[in-house]
Each structure stands twice: as C-alpha cells, then as structure tokens.
Motif scaffolding. Sequence first.
Motif, PDB file in Angstrom:
ATOM      1  N   ALA A  60       4.810  15.984  11.572  1.00 23.41           N
ATOM      2  CA  ALA A  60       4.208  16.957  12.485  1.00 23.41           C
ATOM      3  C   ALA A  60       3.675  16.322  13.766  1.00 23.41           C
ATOM      4  O   ALA A  60       3.554  16.990  14.796  1.00 23.41           O
ATOM      5  N   ASN A  61       3.311  15.061  13.730  1.00 21.35           N
ATOM      6  CA  ASN A  61       2.925  14.308  14.934  1.00 21.35           C
ATOM      7  C   ASN A  61       2.851  12.825  14.581  1.00 21.35           C
ATOM      8  O   ASN A  61       2.857  12.456  13.401  1.00 21.35           O
ATOM      9  N   ALA A  62       2.772  11.981  15.593  1.00 23.92           N
ATOM     10  CA  ALA A  62       2.805  10.530  15.346  1.00 23.92           C
ATOM     11  C   ALA A  62       1.520  10.033  14.689  1.00 23.92           C
ATOM     12  O   ALA A  62       1.553   9.053  13.945  1.00 23.92           O
ATOM     13  N   THR A  63       0.415  10.687  14.967  1.00 19.98           N
ATOM     14  CA  THR A  63      -0.841  10.234  14.368  1.00 19.98           C
ATOM     15  C   THR A  63      -0.747  10.330  12.850  1.00 19.98           C
ATOM     16  O   THR A  63      -1.064   9.366  12.134  1.00 19.98           O
ATOM     17  N   LEU A  68       0.439   7.956   7.437  1.00 26.66           N
ATOM     18  CA  LEU A  68       1.324   7.931   6.266  1.00 26.66           C
ATOM     19  C   LEU A  68       1.982   6.559   6.101  1.00 26.66           C
ATOM     20  O   LEU A  68       2.060   6.036   4.989  1.00 26.66           O
ATOM     21  N   ALA A  69       2.443   5.981   7.214  1.00 24.92           N
ATOM     22  CA  ALA A  69       3.115   4.669   7.142  1.00 24.92           C
ATOM     23  C   ALA A  69       2.143   3.624   6.588  1.00 24.92           C
ATOM     24  O   ALA A  69       2.493   2.851   5.688  1.00 24.92           O
ATOM     25  N   LEU A  70       0.930   3.617   7.111  1.00 22.22           N
ATOM     26  CA  LEU A  70      -0.065   2.618   6.665  1.00 22.22           C
ATOM     27  C   LEU A  70      -0.437   2.854   5.202  1.00 22.22           C
ATOM     28  O   LEU A  70      -0.600   1.906   4.429  1.00 22.22           O
ATOM     29  N   ARG A  71      -0.555   4.112   4.809  1.00 21.21           N
ATOM     30  CA  ARG A  71      -0.888   4.423   3.400  1.00 21.21           C
ATOM     31  C   ARG A  71       0.250   3.990   2.478  1.00 21.21           C
ATOM     32  O   ARG A  71       0.025   3.429   1.422  1.00 21.21           O
ATOM     33  N   GLN A  72       1.471   4.324   2.894  1.00 20.28           N
ATOM     34  CA  GLN A  72       2.613   3.999   2.038  1.00 20.28           C
ATOM     35  C   GLN A  72       2.756   2.489   1.862  1.00 20.28           C
ATOM     36  O   GLN A  72       3.166   2.015   0.810  1.00 20.28           O
ATOM     37  N   LEU A  73       2.395   1.731   2.900  1.00 16.74           N
ATOM     38  CA  LEU A  73       2.478   0.262   2.808  1.00 16.74           C
ATOM     39  C   LEU A  73       1.233  -0.326   2.133  1.00 16.74           C
ATOM     40  O   LEU A  73       1.119  -1.542   1.994  1.00 16.74           O
ATOM     41  N   ARG A  74       0.315   0.549   1.754  1.00 16.04           N
ATOM     42  CA  ARG A  74      -0.915   0.158   1.029  1.00 16.04           C
ATOM     43  C   ARG A  74      -1.718  -0.879   1.793  1.00 16.04           C
ATOM     44  O   ARG A  74      -2.185  -1.863   1.219  1.00 16.04           O
ATOM     45  N   VAL A  75      -1.847  -0.679   3.099  1.00 14.20           N
ATOM     46  CA  VAL A  75      -2.677  -1.614   3.855  1.00 14.20           C
ATOM     47  C   VAL A  75      -4.136  -1.398   3.458  1.00 14.20           C
ATOM     48  O   VAL A  75      -4.542  -0.305   3.071  1.00 14.20           O
ATOM     49  N   ARG A  76      -4.895  -2.439   3.517  1.00 13.77           N
ATOM     50  CA  ARG A  76      -6.314  -2.357   3.187  1.00 13.77           C
ATOM     51  C   ARG A  76      -7.023  -3.443   3.973  1.00 13.77           C
ATOM     52  O   ARG A  76      -6.365  -4.227   4.666  1.00 13.77           O
ATOM     53  N   GLY A  77      -8.347  -3.499   3.862  1.00 11.02           N
ATOM     54  CA  GLY A  77      -9.088  -4.556   4.558  1.00 11.02           C
ATOM     55  C   GLY A  77      -8.960  -4.401   6.062  1.00 11.02           C
ATOM     56  O   GLY A  77      -9.347  -3.372   6.623  1.00 11.02           O
ATOM     57  N   GLU A  78      -8.375  -5.407   6.701  1.00  8.51           N
ATOM     58  CA  GLU A  78      -8.278  -5.406   8.165  1.00  8.51           C
ATOM     59  C   GLU A  78      -6.828  -5.291   8.629  1.00  8.51           C
ATOM     60  O   GLU A  78      -5.929  -5.871   8.018  1.00  8.51           O
ATOM     61  N   VAL A  79      -6.659  -4.555   9.703  1.00  9.13           N
ATOM     62  CA  VAL A  79      -5.342  -4.449  10.346  1.00  9.13           C
ATOM     63  C   VAL A  79      -5.511  -4.891  11.795  1.00  9.13           C
ATOM     64  O   VAL A  79      -6.352  -4.340  12.524  1.00  9.13           O
ATOM     65  N   SER A  89      -3.774   5.034  17.872  1.00 10.01           N
ATOM     66  CA  SER A  89      -3.311   3.826  17.162  1.00 10.01           C
ATOM     67  C   SER A  89      -4.420   3.299  16.250  1.00 10.01           C
ATOM     68  O   SER A  89      -4.171   2.971  15.086  1.00 10.01           O
ATOM     69  N   SER A  90      -5.626   3.181  16.773  1.00  9.05           N
ATOM     70  CA  SER A  90      -6.734   2.654  15.956  1.00  9.05           C
ATOM     71  C   SER A  90      -7.296   3.709  15.019  1.00  9.05           C
ATOM     72  O   SER A  90      -7.658   3.404  13.872  1.00  9.05           O
ATOM     73  N   HIS A  91      -7.388   4.940  15.500  1.00 12.71           N
ATOM     74  CA  HIS A  91      -7.873   6.016  14.614  1.00 12.71           C
ATOM     75  C   HIS A  91      -7.042   6.069  13.328  1.00 12.71           C
ATOM     76  O   HIS A  91      -7.568   6.283  12.239  1.00 12.71           O
ATOM     77  N   ALA A  92      -5.738   5.884  13.470  1.00  9.48           N
ATOM     78  CA  ALA A  92      -4.856   5.981  12.293  1.00  9.48           C
ATOM     79  C   ALA A  92      -5.212   4.901  11.273  1.00  9.48           C
ATOM     80  O   ALA A  92      -5.173   5.151  10.057  1.00  9.48           O
ATOM     81  N   ILE A  93      -5.565   3.720  11.761  1.00 10.77           N
ATOM     82  CA  ILE A  93      -5.924   2.631  10.839  1.00 10.77           C
ATOM     83  C   ILE A  93      -7.165   3.035  10.033  1.00 10.77           C
ATOM     84  O   ILE A  93      -7.219   2.891   8.811  1.00 10.77           O
ATOM     85  N   ARG A  94      -8.161   3.575  10.729  1.00  8.35           N
ATOM     86  CA  ARG A  94      -9.391   4.015  10.039  1.00  8.35           C
ATOM     87  C   ARG A  94      -9.096   5.120   9.032  1.00  8.35           C
ATOM     88  O   ARG A  94      -9.574   5.098   7.910  1.00  8.35           O
TER      89      ARG A  94
END
Length: 371
Positions: A60-63, A68-79, A89-94
Amino acid sequence: MRRRESLFVTRPMTPPLAELLPMLEEIWRSRTLTNNGPFLHKFETALTDFLGVENVSVVANATLGLILALRQLRVRGEVITTPYSFVASSHAIRWAGAEPVFADIDPVTLNLDPASVERRITSRTSAILAVHCYGVPCDVAGLETVAARHDLKIVYDAAHAFGVRLAGTSVLHHGDMSVLSFHATKIFNTLEGGAIVARDRNAKIALDVLGNHGIVDETTIPALGMNAKMNEISAAFGLALLPHVEQAIQDRRAVAERYWQQLESVRGIRCVCPPGVPGHNYYAFPILVGAGYPISRDALSQQLREQGIYARRYFHPLIADLPTYSDAPSAQPGELPVARDIAARVLCLPMFPDLDPENQQRVIDVIREQI
Ligand code: T4K
C-alpha cells in the motif's frame, strides 16, 4: 500582467484517462475492490517484467513495505541508516522494533559512506538500511563488503530508484530486500503504493502473508501481520501508467540536460546528479549552493518563491536532528559533518516529465540573476 503559474518541485504523472476507464468499469462491474484481486495480480506480473527482477510484492505504500521487510528479516537491536533521507526511512526502523543509528554520507553520492557505517557497528547491530537517494545508487559493493564482514542484513530503501540500473542491471538486485515507493510524487505512481523486492520466492510468500494481517487462510494466522494491501483502483492505475514510464524517464532526462547546460557553469552551484550516467532515472534535480554563490540556499529558495517557484529542501532538517531521534549518541552535534553540511545547502528544483522549457527557464533565470 498575466499571473504566472505556480511551479512545484514535482507534478505527478497520470495515465491517459481513456486507458484507465475500461479497467475502472471492470472494477465497478465485479465489485472486487481489494484483497488480492485480479488487477493486483496483473499489476504485480507487469511490474516484475518491467523491472527485470523476481519476487515482487506490491504494497500500500513504501513505509509499510520497509516495516514489513525489516520484520521479515527479523532485524533487532540497532540498524545503521542514513540521516539524509525522508523521515519514513528511520520511522520504519522504529516501527519494526529496532533503533536507528546514524552514519555519515559520502559527499559525492550523498548516500551512506560504508567506512562510516563500519565505525558504527556494535554487538547490537543487525542490519543496514541504506537509501539510493535521488535514485543515485549507493556504493553497493562497499556496503555489501561491510555487511558480509559483520553478518548484517541489508535493506535498500529504493523509494527514489524506480527503473535505476547499475552496470546494466536493475539496482534492485542488491541487498536482502529493496523497497520502492509508488507515491504520487515518485517517478512511477499508483496514487499511494509501493513494492518490496525480495531475494527468493519463500521470502515473497512470507511478505505477502505478513502484509495481509498474517493470514494464510481463514483459520491459519501464524504471524503478527498488518494490512499493507494495495487496492484494485491503485493497481489498475499502475497498470495503465506503466507503459508510459519509459517515455517519462526520457522526458526527465531532457529536463535534466537543460538544467545542466545552464547551471553547471554557475559559480557556487553544484548539480548533484552528474550528466551522462547510464541507468539514472532523473527522479529529482538537487543542487548544492556553495560559498562561491552570492546568496545562501535559503535566500535563493525565497527568491524562487517570490516568482511562484516552490523548490524544496529535501532533505533538511536531517532526520537525526528531529526531536524523535536527536537524543541518539550518533545524532549529537559534531557527528555527521557531511550530512549536516549537505542538508544546509541542498535545494531540489522542479523536476517532472512535462516541465516545459519556458517554465524551466523561469527557474534557471532566477538562479542566474543572483550572480
Ligand atoms: N523513503 C524515502 C527515501 C522517501 O522519499 C519516501 C517518500 C519514503 C521512504 C516513503 O514512501 P511512501 O510511504 O510515501 O510510499 C513527499 C511524499 O509524500 C513522500 O512520499 C516522499 N518520500 C517525499 C520525498 O516527498 P512531502 O510532504 O514533501 O510532499 P508534498 O505533499 O509537499 O508534495 C510535494 C509537491 O508535490 C507539492 O508541493 C505539490 C506536488 N504534489 C504532491 C502531491 C501529493 C502534487 O502536485 N500532487 C500531489 O498529489 O512528501
């Protein structure tokens, strides 16, 4: 005197109405408005062909795509990410549950500097989120070397990079995932929209489930999903617009060439995107206003406004200087010197395919008249 029309930094593309209307009629007949409908499928297939990549998930939008991309890759801690981007870009990480850490940018490409990224890596770092700012490709080799050395994932925010090619192939082939934006202001749009490009088929399937509330079927909901679905009208709009994008990029190139011809020789003005780079998409036309120019960036912006020209300071202020992020150690004054310098000097001039030479000359004249 005739009032001159306002000139904005961009003007969205729309498909010829006659090409869209039959699709709208079909949607009206079928009453299938969303939830993985036939136009979404057709659009996803057409997009996959056009981009020359596989495993495309339209969203529905890039945000939402970035989250979704960050969740699917199971990022955690710091990016580790760039402070020089649109705030999403940063909001998505949070929103994905991690903390952005800012690294500095390269003074030429204005994209993340791999050496600065490497200096920010700690035991908590799980990923790099890099942006191909203005469609200029990141130093993908440098970033990928750093990521491989420290076992980090890479997500490219490719919101500006629709159609960009690097060494003859789509820039979207790089990284674990790339995310495009189809917002109205982008090279190619679906009013609002975006797409995630994943490396393999299984990742695409998982992303599609995550973006549909985590639903596999009526009784199987294994994941914490969200609603990132594109509706049928946006998908039809995209299908109707896609055949016109190649020409639009050619038209953007012609606009960029007129700027280059008349601005490159202006003392104190640097055009960020150099001429003659194959595979560039001319998403924006940023200039840097330097000490050799008689007035400041903000004074030039004001002069343009007085003539009805609304150039924009993308990306000022830096994300790192926004209240949500400014407490971070990586955001402190004295850090990020290159990004701070660029954010203080950048101005994006009007850039869109149907910017006619006469109106474009108004922009160029204001810039040249200050000398
Ligand atoms: N990552 C990056 C690197 C991004 O640049 C963006 C979005 C994202 C992620 C997130 O993508 P999405 O979630 O949006 O898909 C605009 C856009 O809203 C935003 O999408 C974009 N980046 C950003 C760079 O620019 P604003 O707040 O500056 O837009 P706005 O409304 O001031 O529009 C700029 C000009 O465009 C206006 O002065 C007039 C013209 N315009 C705009 C719209 C929306 C039109 O003529 N018609 C329109 O419908 O953020």
